[in-house]
Write a protein that holds these residues in place. Structure first.
Motif, mmCIF file in Angstrom:
data_model
loop_
_atom_site.group_PDB
_atom_site.id
_atom_site.type_symbol
_atom_site.label_atom_id
_atom_site.label_comp_id
_atom_site.label_asym_id
_atom_site.label_seq_id
_atom_site.Cartn_x
_atom_site.Cartn_y
_atom_site.Cartn_z
ATOM 1 N N GLU A 206 0.811 3.839 -12.590
ATOM 2 C CA GLU A 206 -0.423 3.496 -11.865
ATOM 3 C C GLU A 206 -0.173 2.692 -10.591
ATOM 4 N N ASP A 207 1.076 2.313 -10.352
ATOM 5 C CA ASP A 207 1.432 1.672 -9.080
ATOM 6 C C ASP A 207 1.674 2.700 -7.975
ATOM 7 N N THR A 208 1.689 3.970 -8.335
ATOM 8 C CA THR A 208 1.902 5.021 -7.344
ATOM 9 C C THR A 208 0.807 4.992 -6.295
ATOM 10 N N ALA A 209 1.213 4.873 -5.033
ATOM 11 C CA ALA A 209 0.252 4.764 -3.936
ATOM 12 C C ALA A 209 1.028 4.678 -2.623
ATOM 13 N N VAL A 210 0.298 4.779 -1.533
ATOM 14 C CA VAL A 210 0.853 4.419 -0.233
ATOM 15 C C VAL A 210 0.586 2.931 -0.037
ATOM 16 N N TYR A 211 1.624 2.209 0.294
ATOM 17 C CA TYR A 211 1.527 0.765 0.480
ATOM 18 C C TYR A 211 1.527 0.446 1.978
ATOM 19 N N TYR A 212 0.571 -0.374 2.375
ATOM 20 C CA TYR A 212 0.401 -0.766 3.768
ATOM 21 C C TYR A 212 0.476 -2.277 3.902
ATOM 22 N N CYS A 213 0.909 -2.741 5.072
ATOM 23 C CA CYS A 213 0.775 -4.153 5.380
ATOM 24 C C CYS A 213 -0.084 -4.296 6.629
ATOM 25 N N ALA A 214 -0.698 -5.454 6.739
ATOM 26 C CA ALA A 214 -1.571 -5.738 7.866
ATOM 27 C C ALA A 214 -1.592 -7.244 8.082
ATOM 28 N N ALA A 215 -2.030 -7.653 9.265
ATOM 29 C CA ALA A 215 -1.957 -9.054 9.660
ATOM 30 C C ALA A 215 -3.341 -9.624 9.954
ATOM 31 N N TRP B 158 -2.392 -2.565 11.370
ATOM 32 C CA TRP B 158 -1.975 -1.862 10.162
ATOM 33 C C TRP B 158 -0.759 -0.991 10.455
ATOM 34 N N GLY B 159 0.180 -0.984 9.506
ATOM 35 C CA GLY B 159 1.316 -0.089 9.608
ATOM 36 C C GLY B 159 0.959 1.305 9.142
ATOM 37 N N GLN B 160 1.929 2.192 9.174
ATOM 38 C CA GLN B 160 1.696 3.582 8.812
ATOM 39 C C GLN B 160 1.813 3.816 7.314
ATOM 40 N N GLY B 161 2.339 2.848 6.606
ATOM 41 C CA GLY B 161 2.433 2.940 5.165
ATOM 42 C C GLY B 161 3.772 3.465 4.677
ATOM 43 N N THR B 162 4.089 3.123 3.440
ATOM 44 C CA THR B 162 5.283 3.644 2.783
ATOM 45 C C THR B 162 4.897 4.093 1.382
ATOM 46 N N GLN B 163 5.359 5.270 1.010
ATOM 47 C CA GLN B 163 4.960 5.871 -0.263
ATOM 48 C C GLN B 163 5.799 5.310 -1.407
ATOM 49 N N VAL B 164 5.122 4.882 -2.448
ATOM 50 C CA VAL B 164 5.771 4.486 -3.688
ATOM 51 C C VAL B 164 5.302 5.437 -4.777
ATOM 52 N N THR B 165 6.250 6.088 -5.411
ATOM 53 C CA THR B 165 5.930 7.020 -6.486
ATOM 54 C C THR B 165 6.691 6.604 -7.729
ATOM 55 N N VAL B 166 5.964 6.388 -8.799
ATOM 56 C CA VAL B 166 6.564 5.968 -10.060
ATOM 57 C C VAL B 166 6.394 7.105 -11.061
ATOM 58 N N SER B 167 7.509 7.702 -11.412
ATOM 59 C CA SER B 167 7.448 8.870 -12.283
ATOM 60 C C SER B 167 8.785 9.062 -12.973
#
Length: 123
Positions: A89-98, A113-122
């Motif tokens: 359930e942590d699978t998502a695109v993760y973004y940071c922002a200021a 906002w950044g472009q995001g980084t994909q986290v996939t847990v499987s």
């Protein structure tokens, strides 16, 4: 041009770990709080963690408390999110922002906002 760039995502098995990085270019992070957000397909964006500009205040969503750790290295102009004991359930695109100085529960108050980084847990 001020921007944030996320990195460190990937495919990991349940129970694994990743360290996400949020690097700033075009501005210094010293005076900014940084929030980490995630968005899974079909779900609303969720703020998972935030760290104030001083590093003295941190916030974690209940869903990640005890598993995620946010930190910052102003000398490297970078904020990190260590994520352990990953769950599907942590699978998502993760973004940071200021945003200036302090954290907020409202994503609308963040910028760059950044472009995001994909986290996939499987498995």
């Amino acid at each position: 041009q001020a921007q944030l760039v996320e990195s460190g995502g990937g495919l990991v098995q349940p129970g694994g770990s990743l360290r996400l990085s949020c690097a700033a270019s075009g501005f210094t992070l010293d005076y900014y709080a940084i929030g980490w957000f995630r968005q899974a397909p079909g779900k609303e964006r969720e703020e998972v963690s935030c760290i104030s500009s001083s590093g003295g205040t941190t916030y974690y969503a209940d869903s990640v408390k005890g598993r995620f750790t946010i930190s910052r290295d102003n000398a490297k102009n970078t904020v990190y999110l260590q994520i352990n004991s990953l769950k599907p359930e942590d699978t998502a695109v993760y973004y940071c922002a200021a945003r200036w100085a302090t954290c907020s529960m409202s994503s609308a108050l963040f910028h760059s906002w950044g472009q995001g980084t994909q986290v996939t847990v499987s498995s």
